[in-house]
Design an enzyme around this catalytic site. Structure first.
Site, PDB file in Angstrom:
ATOM      1  N   TYR A   1      81.794 102.320 138.140  1.00  0.00           N
ATOM      2  CA  TYR A   1      82.117 103.128 136.956  1.00  0.00           C
ATOM      3  C   TYR A   1      82.290 104.592 137.339  1.00  0.00           C
ATOM      4  O   TYR A   1      83.224 105.267 136.879  1.00  0.00           O
ATOM      5  CB  TYR A   1      80.989 102.954 135.944  1.00  0.00           C
ATOM      6  CG  TYR A   1      81.144 103.676 134.632  1.00  0.00           C
ATOM      7  CD1 TYR A   1      82.038 103.235 133.664  1.00  0.00           C
ATOM      8  CD2 TYR A   1      80.350 104.786 134.336  1.00  0.00           C
ATOM      9  CE1 TYR A   1      82.155 103.877 132.443  1.00  0.00           C
ATOM     10  CE2 TYR A   1      80.449 105.442 133.118  1.00  0.00           C
ATOM     11  CZ  TYR A   1      81.350 104.979 132.179  1.00  0.00           C
ATOM     12  OH  TYR A   1      81.456 105.621 130.964  1.00  0.00           O
TER      13      TYR A   1
ATOM     14  N   LYS B   1      85.671 106.772 136.824  1.00  0.00           N
ATOM     15  CA  LYS B   1      85.649 107.950 135.957  1.00  0.00           C
ATOM     16  C   LYS B   1      85.936 109.232 136.740  1.00  0.00           C
ATOM     17  O   LYS B   1      86.506 110.188 136.188  1.00  0.00           O
ATOM     18  CB  LYS B   1      84.300 108.049 135.230  1.00  0.00           C
ATOM     19  CG  LYS B   1      84.109 106.998 134.149  1.00  0.00           C
ATOM     20  CD  LYS B   1      85.206 107.049 133.102  1.00  0.00           C
ATOM     21  CE  LYS B   1      84.887 106.222 131.874  1.00  0.00           C
ATOM     22  NZ  LYS B   1      86.004 106.214 130.899  1.00  0.00           N
TER      23      LYS B   1
END
Length: 275
Positions: A166, A170
């Site tokens: 993640y 991001k």
């Protein structure tokens, strides 16, 4: 008059949480909203709320990671509303593990939904955005301002244990955002990233009670450990998580004419989080 009167806004992942709050807020300020979500029921609920308040909403259901979906999304928007002024890439979820326990499937799933999907949507919309800007500049001397808002996270800026996939995705979307700001600045497109800290959504609910989702044959538990939830207020100077409505406010700023000279930034929305 609303800040977004007459604007057409696409918001992915807008059936729930921050996306739904932003869709409602955009509509309150005059935008016609394309509510895009993986699931029909929450998407229709968001759209119904907007319509009952007097706004305009189109529902486009689909998986942003499907390579064919960006064309469907852009086509439906243009056929219904005739233009695109704002694109918010918000859809996503988490699939956590420490690096030694993380599978390739987990790794690529996060890159697909948080990085590749926004890239494909922006690439699909690029023809309309660029050609329309050229036509407007020729006729009016300058193209109208249009907005790209990509959603990132403090995990992508500062890293977070258990979220290497993640965090990587991001972090990547901030690079996409800054590049688009440079490539499309001449078309009067402002591209910015809104970077969230601890916001109360299903992704930050207590993992012990949080919902599970099915993706690619896997049951994925959303949420964070209860101990982490209890610690969060101690790390946030404002002393509490943010609400989806509070998270939507900065999106409205970045979508509005108030940000017409703001481009290529990462706006942190964290409650003053001490990191």
């Amino acid at each position: 008059m609303g800040l977004l009167d007459g604007k057409i806004a696409i918001l992915t992942g807008s059936g729930r949480g921050i996306g739904a709050a932003a869709a409602r807020l955009f509509a309150e300020h005059g935008a016609s909203v394309v509510v895009s979500d993986l699931d029909l029921v929450p998407a229709e609920e968001t759209a119904t709320t907007i319509r009952e308040a007097g706004g305009n909403a189109l529902v486009v259901v689909g998986d942003v990671t499907n390579p064919e979906f960006p064309a469907q999304l852009v086509k439906a928007t243009l056929e219904t509303f005739g233009s695109i002024d704002i694109i918010v890439n918000n859809a996503g979820y988490t699939w956590d593990a420490v690096i030694q326990n993380m599978s390739d499937k987990q790794w690529y799933a996060m890159l697909d939904v948080h990085l590749t999907a926004p890239f494909r949507i922006l690439r699909e919309a690029s023809t309309y955005l660029r050609e329309t800007a050229k036509e407007e500049a020729a006729a009016l001397g300058r193209a109208k301002a249009r907005k790209i808002i990509n959603v990132s996270s403090v995990s992508g800026v500062y890293g977070n244990a258990g979220q290497v996939n993640y965090s990587a995705a991001k972090a990547g979307i901030t690079g996409v955002t800054k590049t688009i700001a440079k490539e499309w600045g001449r078309f009067n497109v402002q591209a910015n990233c809104v970077c969230y800290g601890f916001i109360d959504t299903r992704l930050t609910a207590a993992k012990e009670q949080a919902e599970k989702i099915q993706r690619d044959g896997e049951n994925i538990a959303l949420g964070v450990p209860e101990q982490m939830r209890q610690m969060a207020p101690m790390l946030i100077p404002l002393g509490r998580p943010g609400t989806p409505e509070e998270a939507a406010g900065p999106m409205l700023f970045l979508a509005s004419p108030l940000s017409n000279y703001v481009s290529g930034i990462v706006l942190e929305v964290t409650g003053g989080r001490a990191l």
